[in-house]
Design a protein around this motif. Sequence first.
Motif, PDB file in Angstrom:
ATOM      1  N   LEU A 158      -9.821 -12.492  20.908  1.00 18.35           N
ATOM      2  CA  LEU A 158      -9.149 -13.327  19.910  1.00 18.35           C
ATOM      3  C   LEU A 158      -9.023 -12.689  18.525  1.00 18.35           C
ATOM      4  O   LEU A 158      -7.975 -12.837  17.877  1.00 18.35           O
ATOM      5  CB  LEU A 158      -9.869 -14.678  19.801  1.00 18.35           C
ATOM      6  N   PRO A 159     -10.012 -11.983  18.004  1.00 18.85           N
ATOM      7  CA  PRO A 159      -9.860 -11.411  16.648  1.00 18.85           C
ATOM      8  C   PRO A 159      -8.732 -10.393  16.529  1.00 18.85           C
ATOM      9  O   PRO A 159      -8.289 -10.098  15.413  1.00 18.85           O
ATOM     10  CB  PRO A 159     -11.220 -10.748  16.395  1.00 18.85           C
ATOM     11  N   PHE A 160      -8.258  -9.851  17.651  1.00 22.28           N
ATOM     12  CA  PHE A 160      -7.198  -8.840  17.597  1.00 22.28           C
ATOM     13  C   PHE A 160      -5.806  -9.449  17.464  1.00 22.28           C
ATOM     14  O   PHE A 160      -4.850  -8.727  17.190  1.00 22.28           O
ATOM     15  CB  PHE A 160      -7.264  -7.955  18.850  1.00 22.28           C
ATOM     16  N   PHE A 161      -5.686 -10.765  17.681  1.00 20.31           N
ATOM     17  CA  PHE A 161      -4.395 -11.432  17.504  1.00 20.31           C
ATOM     18  C   PHE A 161      -4.187 -11.739  16.023  1.00 20.31           C
ATOM     19  O   PHE A 161      -5.084 -12.262  15.362  1.00 20.31           O
ATOM     20  CB  PHE A 161      -4.345 -12.729  18.308  1.00 20.31           C
ATOM     21  N   SER A 162      -2.993 -11.476  15.522  1.00 20.17           N
ATOM     22  CA  SER A 162      -2.711 -11.718  14.110  1.00 20.17           C
ATOM     23  C   SER A 162      -1.904 -12.985  13.859  1.00 20.17           C
ATOM     24  O   SER A 162      -1.903 -13.500  12.734  1.00 20.17           O
ATOM     25  CB  SER A 162      -1.944 -10.530  13.522  1.00 20.17           C
ATOM     26  N   SER A 163      -1.207 -13.506  14.900  1.00 23.57           N
ATOM     27  CA  SER A 163      -0.323 -14.661  14.701  1.00 23.57           C
ATOM     28  C   SER A 163      -0.481 -15.731  15.770  1.00 23.57           C
ATOM     29  O   SER A 163       0.317 -16.655  15.824  1.00 23.57           O
ATOM     30  CB  SER A 163       1.141 -14.196  14.667  1.00 23.57           C
ATOM     31  N   LEU A 164      -1.495 -15.605  16.626  1.00 23.64           N
ATOM     32  CA  LEU A 164      -1.622 -16.514  17.765  1.00 23.64           C
ATOM     33  C   LEU A 164      -1.852 -17.950  17.302  1.00 23.64           C
ATOM     34  O   LEU A 164      -2.792 -18.247  16.577  1.00 23.64           O
ATOM     35  CB  LEU A 164      -2.788 -16.077  18.650  1.00 23.64           C
ATOM     36  N   SER A 165      -0.960 -18.842  17.734  1.00 21.76           N
ATOM     37  CA  SER A 165      -1.058 -20.255  17.368  1.00 21.76           C
ATOM     38  C   SER A 165      -1.449 -21.127  18.562  1.00 21.76           C
ATOM     39  O   SER A 165      -2.145 -22.127  18.404  1.00 21.76           O
ATOM     40  CB  SER A 165       0.279 -20.732  16.791  1.00 21.76           C
ATOM     41  N   GLN A 166      -1.019 -20.751  19.748  1.00 18.84           N
ATOM     42  CA  GLN A 166      -1.297 -21.558  20.950  1.00 18.84           C
ATOM     43  C   GLN A 166      -1.884 -20.661  22.028  1.00 18.84           C
ATOM     44  O   GLN A 166      -1.298 -19.647  22.395  1.00 18.84           O
ATOM     45  CB  GLN A 166       0.001 -22.211  21.444  1.00 18.84           C
ATOM     46  N   PHE A 167      -3.062 -21.059  22.541  1.00 20.37           N
ATOM     47  CA  PHE A 167      -3.778 -20.261  23.530  1.00 20.37           C
ATOM     48  C   PHE A 167      -4.209 -21.194  24.657  1.00 20.37           C
ATOM     49  O   PHE A 167      -5.012 -22.099  24.444  1.00 20.37           O
ATOM     50  CB  PHE A 167      -4.997 -19.600  22.876  1.00 20.37           C
ATOM     51  N   ARG A 168      -3.678 -20.972  25.845  1.00 23.86           N
ATOM     52  CA  ARG A 168      -3.972 -21.844  26.986  1.00 23.86           C
ATOM     53  C   ARG A 168      -4.516 -21.016  28.153  1.00 23.86           C
ATOM     54  O   ARG A 168      -3.861 -20.079  28.610  1.00 23.86           O
ATOM     55  CB  ARG A 168      -2.711 -22.596  27.431  1.00 23.86           C
ATOM     56  N   ILE A 169      -5.691 -21.396  28.625  1.00 26.59           N
ATOM     57  CA  ILE A 169      -6.314 -20.787  29.805  1.00 26.59           C
ATOM     58  C   ILE A 169      -6.409 -21.882  30.854  1.00 26.59           C
ATOM     59  O   ILE A 169      -7.195 -22.826  30.726  1.00 26.59           O
ATOM     60  CB  ILE A 169      -7.711 -20.225  29.478  1.00 26.59           C
ATOM     61  N   GLU A 170      -5.595 -21.798  31.897  1.00 24.72           N
ATOM     62  CA  GLU A 170      -5.428 -22.897  32.839  1.00 24.72           C
ATOM     63  C   GLU A 170      -5.766 -22.481  34.262  1.00 24.72           C
ATOM     64  O   GLU A 170      -5.689 -21.300  34.618  1.00 24.72           O
ATOM     65  CB  GLU A 170      -3.984 -23.409  32.801  1.00 24.72           C
ATOM     66  N   VAL A 171      -6.118 -23.491  35.061  1.00 26.23           N
ATOM     67  CA  VAL A 171      -6.308 -23.308  36.496  1.00 26.23           C
ATOM     68  C   VAL A 171      -5.319 -24.212  37.203  1.00 26.23           C
ATOM     69  O   VAL A 171      -5.299 -25.428  36.953  1.00 26.23           O
ATOM     70  CB  VAL A 171      -7.745 -23.661  36.935  1.00 26.23           C
ATOM     71  N   ALA A 172      -4.476 -23.630  38.039  1.00 24.92           N
ATOM     72  CA  ALA A 172      -3.544 -24.450  38.800  1.00 24.92           C
ATOM     73  C   ALA A 172      -4.337 -25.320  39.750  1.00 24.92           C
ATOM     74  O   ALA A 172      -5.290 -24.876  40.381  1.00 24.92           O
ATOM     75  CB  ALA A 172      -2.572 -23.557  39.573  1.00 24.92           C
ATOM     76  N   ARG A 173      -3.926 -26.584  39.862  1.00 24.46           N
ATOM     77  CA  ARG A 173      -4.669 -27.506  40.722  1.00 24.46           C
ATOM     78  C   ARG A 173      -3.708 -28.515  41.309  1.00 24.46           C
ATOM     79  O   ARG A 173      -2.580 -28.665  40.867  1.00 24.46           O
ATOM     80  CB  ARG A 173      -5.756 -28.215  39.929  1.00 24.46           C
ATOM     81  N   ASN A 174      -4.196 -29.225  42.318  1.00 25.57           N
ATOM     82  CA  ASN A 174      -3.369 -30.252  42.936  1.00 25.57           C
ATOM     83  C   ASN A 174      -3.080 -31.361  41.948  1.00 25.57           C
ATOM     84  O   ASN A 174      -3.880 -31.664  41.060  1.00 25.57           O
ATOM     85  CB  ASN A 174      -4.072 -30.840  44.169  1.00 25.57           C
ATOM     86  N   ARG A 175      -1.931 -32.003  42.117  1.00 18.66           N
ATOM     87  CA  ARG A 175      -1.551 -33.086  41.219  1.00 18.66           C
ATOM     88  C   ARG A 175      -2.587 -34.207  41.254  1.00 18.66           C
ATOM     89  O   ARG A 175      -2.857 -34.858  40.246  1.00 18.66           O
ATOM     90  CB  ARG A 175      -0.172 -33.628  41.618  1.00 18.66           C
ATOM     91  N   GLU A 176      -3.204 -34.421  42.420  1.00 19.84           N
ATOM     92  CA  GLU A 176      -4.187 -35.495  42.531  1.00 19.84           C
ATOM     93  C   GLU A 176      -5.414 -35.232  41.654  1.00 19.84           C
ATOM     94  O   GLU A 176      -6.112 -36.150  41.248  1.00 19.84           O
ATOM     95  CB  GLU A 176      -4.637 -35.663  43.985  1.00 19.84           C
TER      96      GLU A 176
END
Length: 444
Positions: free
Chosen positions: A296-314
Amino acid sequence: MTIPPSGYRIMPTITDLPDELLDEITHLLPKGALFSLCTVSNRFQPRATRWLYRSLALAGNGDTIKICKALISNKIAAISVRKVLLWPGLAFSRLSLTGGPFYLYLSAFYKLLSRALACAINVENIRLMFPYCGASLSFDACAFTNLHSFATTMEPHTLASFVRRHPQLQELHISPSDIRSITLSEFSGISLSSLNSVCLPQSLLFIISPDAPLRSVLSPEIEDDNEEIPQFIRHLSRYSTTLTELHLCRPHWNAEVLMHVATLLPKIKSFTFTRMAPGLHDPANVAFLEACELALPFFSSLSQFRIEVARNRELSGFTFVSDYRCDFTMVQMWGNKCPTLRICAFPSGTAWHRIEDNVWMPDLHHKAAIRWFFEAASTDQFPIDVMGSLQLFCDSMGKVDTLGLLNFRSPSAMESIGLYHQTEEDESEVYSSDSDENDVEIEE
């Protein structure tokens, strides 16, 4: 001519309305009303036709044939088409090599479809979203001078030819079912200089011109057992001055990719990493999140950061108060590491928004988020002004909202804990559809 008696006013009729207002009226009408207007009103007929055929969803059935015939016979309908979406259907399949009646039917159907598409000269957006579609043959002879967005899983030989005829494309999303089936030589010489949004496998990135104003990149799922991701990021680094959004999809976590992105694309504003394989409580999650904190410290303009796991809708709505407790501590650390960060999402399903300095509040779309937030706000985890604003919000039943809480809430979730009663406006927000009600949708 009959002169009205003195003192009487002639009431205006619909024929007295200006053309601009008639256009606005027809734009708001549902599909059924547009069909009726096409048959009962000479003045409304061209305007209703324009909106009725503006966005077409075709499923390869009898209604699709009717629409194709209408495009061929009605010039206004044909030139009104802006978006074409082709859905899987019986007719959209591989042509049989054995011949027979069904082969003859498909041949006639594709000829009809090709003629109809050739008449729709103003198409701007095409979506062909299923593999090995015989309907792709109908695009072989078509060229759309206004086409700017194209998404497909077309067969490679047809795809290369189609892309070559449309160098003006601004959005190109290609997700082949089998990347190995792509013959790269068929794409040689293609250089798209207007692209600003792409979804391409690493092997096809070369068709993007170095001068393209590339802003958004979505990667197809990249395998774990090769060097494709580092090569993918290195290739994108040539667009580091324009690229603002990057979304990577992989089967599993790989901590090395984070530092590649942070050092080669430090100016991006939105970065999403989606793990396609399930495993919310995989031990690898911890190591991956630690790698995120280091990058993270190497980003100069990052505004949105999402780390997601695909999962079933249920399972998409399952989060727990314990998730919020843990992730709140983490998002504060991340906020210190990256001062530009404003929105953050974690594999557990929690999402956070920075409201001031390094003060974060969760998306209030789950009961667990609301319960945790009100519990945490009553302790010393938030500044005194945040606690005061929250108390004022509760006392006013949500009418005084200095924190902007209502921008990040689910009406049904808040009502479930007795915060405020759901209004008609909220209900329309919850149950409204994202689909265009003026689309001519064909159901199988």
